[in-house]
Design a protein around this motif. Structure first.
Motif, mmCIF file in Angstrom:
data_model
loop_
_atom_site.group_PDB
_atom_site.id
_atom_site.type_symbol
_atom_site.label_atom_id
_atom_site.label_comp_id
_atom_site.label_asym_id
_atom_site.label_seq_id
_atom_site.Cartn_x
_atom_site.Cartn_y
_atom_site.Cartn_z
ATOM 1 N N LYS A 141 -0.317 -3.706 -3.167
ATOM 2 C CA LYS A 141 0.193 -2.348 -2.957
ATOM 3 C C LYS A 141 0.819 -1.770 -4.222
ATOM 4 N N ALA A 142 1.222 -2.637 -5.152
ATOM 5 C CA ALA A 142 1.804 -2.158 -6.413
ATOM 6 C C ALA A 142 0.828 -1.271 -7.179
ATOM 7 N N TRP A 143 -0.469 -1.443 -6.906
ATOM 8 C CA TRP A 143 -1.512 -0.699 -7.606
ATOM 9 C C TRP A 143 -2.037 0.492 -6.804
ATOM 10 N N ASP A 144 -1.410 0.865 -5.706
ATOM 11 C CA ASP A 144 -1.938 1.931 -4.847
ATOM 12 C C ASP A 144 -2.323 3.213 -5.595
ATOM 13 N N PRO A 145 -1.449 3.804 -6.412
ATOM 14 C CA PRO A 145 -1.850 5.050 -7.091
ATOM 15 C C PRO A 145 -3.049 4.863 -8.009
ATOM 16 N N GLN A 146 -3.057 3.777 -8.768
ATOM 17 C CA GLN A 146 -4.173 3.516 -9.673
ATOM 18 C C GLN A 146 -5.447 3.199 -8.890
ATOM 19 N N PHE A 147 -5.308 2.433 -7.823
ATOM 20 C CA PHE A 147 -6.465 2.068 -7.012
ATOM 21 C C PHE A 147 -7.117 3.323 -6.424
ATOM 22 N N ARG A 148 -6.288 4.209 -5.861
ATOM 23 C CA ARG A 148 -6.827 5.437 -5.260
ATOM 24 C C ARG A 148 -7.576 6.278 -6.291
ATOM 25 N N TYR A 149 -7.057 6.352 -7.502
ATOM 26 C CA TYR A 149 -7.711 7.142 -8.547
ATOM 27 C C TYR A 149 -9.003 6.482 -9.023
ATOM 28 N N PHE A 150 -8.931 5.224 -9.400
ATOM 29 C CA PHE A 150 -10.063 4.562 -10.047
ATOM 30 C C PHE A 150 -11.195 4.188 -9.096
ATOM 31 N N ARG A 151 -10.944 4.153 -7.796
ATOM 32 C CA ARG A 151 -12.034 3.817 -6.867
ATOM 33 C C ARG A 151 -13.132 4.868 -6.875
ATOM 34 N N SER A 152 -12.825 6.065 -7.369
ATOM 35 C CA SER A 152 -13.865 7.100 -7.472
ATOM 36 C C SER A 152 -14.706 6.931 -8.738
ATOM 37 N N LEU A 153 -14.274 6.056 -9.635
ATOM 38 C CA LEU A 153 -14.971 5.858 -10.906
ATOM 39 C C LEU A 153 -15.536 4.455 -11.091
ATOM 40 N N PHE A 154 -14.958 3.478 -10.377
ATOM 41 C CA PHE A 154 -15.313 2.071 -10.554
ATOM 42 C C PHE A 154 -15.487 1.387 -9.203
ATOM 43 N N ASP A 155 -16.117 0.220 -9.223
ATOM 44 C CA ASP A 155 -16.125 -0.702 -8.091
ATOM 45 C C ASP A 155 -14.804 -1.463 -8.207
ATOM 46 N N THR A 156 -13.801 -1.020 -7.469
ATOM 47 C CA THR A 156 -12.411 -1.402 -7.686
ATOM 48 C C THR A 156 -11.933 -2.444 -6.674
ATOM 49 N N LEU A 157 -11.254 -3.466 -7.168
ATOM 50 C CA LEU A 157 -10.717 -4.529 -6.328
ATOM 51 C C LEU A 157 -9.261 -4.777 -6.714
ATOM 52 N N ALA A 158 -8.405 -4.894 -5.713
ATOM 53 C CA ALA A 158 -7.020 -5.335 -5.897
ATOM 54 C C ALA A 158 -6.785 -6.445 -4.885
ATOM 55 N N TYR A 159 -5.985 -7.423 -5.252
ATOM 56 C CA TYR A 159 -5.785 -8.557 -4.338
ATOM 57 C C TYR A 159 -4.353 -9.047 -4.379
ATOM 58 N N ASP A 160 -3.984 -9.755 -3.319
ATOM 59 C CA ASP A 160 -2.692 -10.441 -3.262
ATOM 60 C C ASP A 160 -2.888 -11.832 -3.850
ATOM 61 N N CYS A 161 -2.209 -12.107 -4.949
ATOM 62 C CA CYS A 161 -2.263 -13.448 -5.535
ATOM 63 C C CYS A 161 -1.752 -14.458 -4.517
ATOM 64 N N ARG A 162 -2.225 -15.687 -4.602
ATOM 65 C CA ARG A 162 -1.766 -16.715 -3.648
ATOM 66 C C ARG A 162 -0.245 -16.786 -3.662
ATOM 67 N N GLY A 163 0.310 -16.898 -2.464
ATOM 68 C CA GLY A 163 1.753 -16.926 -2.322
ATOM 69 C C GLY A 163 2.404 -15.552 -2.277
ATOM 70 N N HIS A 164 1.594 -14.493 -2.285
ATOM 71 C CA HIS A 164 2.095 -13.126 -2.283
ATOM 72 C C HIS A 164 1.374 -12.320 -1.203
ATOM 73 N N GLY A 165 2.033 -11.275 -0.717
ATOM 74 C CA GLY A 165 1.413 -10.381 0.255
ATOM 75 C C GLY A 165 0.848 -11.128 1.444
ATOM 76 N N GLN A 166 -0.422 -10.844 1.762
ATOM 77 C CA GLN A 166 -1.070 -11.452 2.916
ATOM 78 C C GLN A 166 -1.903 -12.688 2.563
ATOM 79 N N SER A 167 -1.867 -13.100 1.305
ATOM 80 C CA SER A 167 -2.552 -14.337 0.922
ATOM 81 C C SER A 167 -1.676 -15.518 1.323
ATOM 82 N N THR A 168 -2.313 -16.662 1.572
ATOM 83 C CA THR A 168 -1.555 -17.822 2.043
ATOM 84 C C THR A 168 -0.698 -18.426 0.930
ATOM 85 N N VAL A 169 0.312 -19.160 1.356
ATOM 86 C CA VAL A 169 1.235 -19.822 0.439
ATOM 87 C C VAL A 169 0.852 -21.297 0.364
ATOM 88 N N PRO A 170 0.373 -21.757 -0.785
ATOM 89 C CA PRO A 170 0.018 -23.172 -0.915
ATOM 90 C C PRO A 170 1.253 -24.030 -1.148
#
Length: 112
Positions: free
Chosen positions: A33-62
């Motif tokens: 979510k930290a990239w929301d403004p950039q993601f919204r803008y660049f998705r119209s220009l690129f094949d854009t991916l943002a993810y939660d690193c492991r142990g963060h957000g909705q990714s699992t905690v190893p």
């Protein structure tokens, strides 16, 4: 919401748009979510991916976590694209990008 698995760790990511691949990597104690403004803008220009690193957000905690694990996760996500990716990372995300650059430079077009 989309989830991928890397060595048993479930990674949460979002992907939208078409064009050259662009991957956003957040910093420590943050999430995609930290990239929301950039993601919204660049998705119209690129094949854009943002993810939660492991142990963060909705990714699992190893149980254990290393920068090499983070780099391996990023490599797995970059393999979703059929060509080298453009990376944008901040703080820990920049360090993860550097780790991938060292291990698999062929997967990266540009890094910021």
């Amino acid at each position: 919401m989309i989830f991928a698995t890397s060595d048993g760790t479930v990674l949460h990511y979002i992907r939208e748009g078409t064009g050259e691949p662009l991957v956003f990597i957040h910093g420590l104690a943050s999430n995609l979510k930290a990239w929301d403004p950039q993601f919204r803008y660049f998705r119209s220009l690129f094949d854009t991916l943002a993810y939660d690193c492991r142990g963060h957000g909705q990714s699992t905690v190893p149980e254990e976590l290393t920068m090499e694990d983070h780099a391996k996760d990023l490599y797995e996500l970059c393999s979703l694209f059929d060509k080298p990716v453009n990376l944008v990372g901040i703080s820990m995300g920049g360090y993860i990008a550097q780790n991938l650059l060292i291990r698999h430079p062929e997967t990266i077009n540009k890094a910021v």
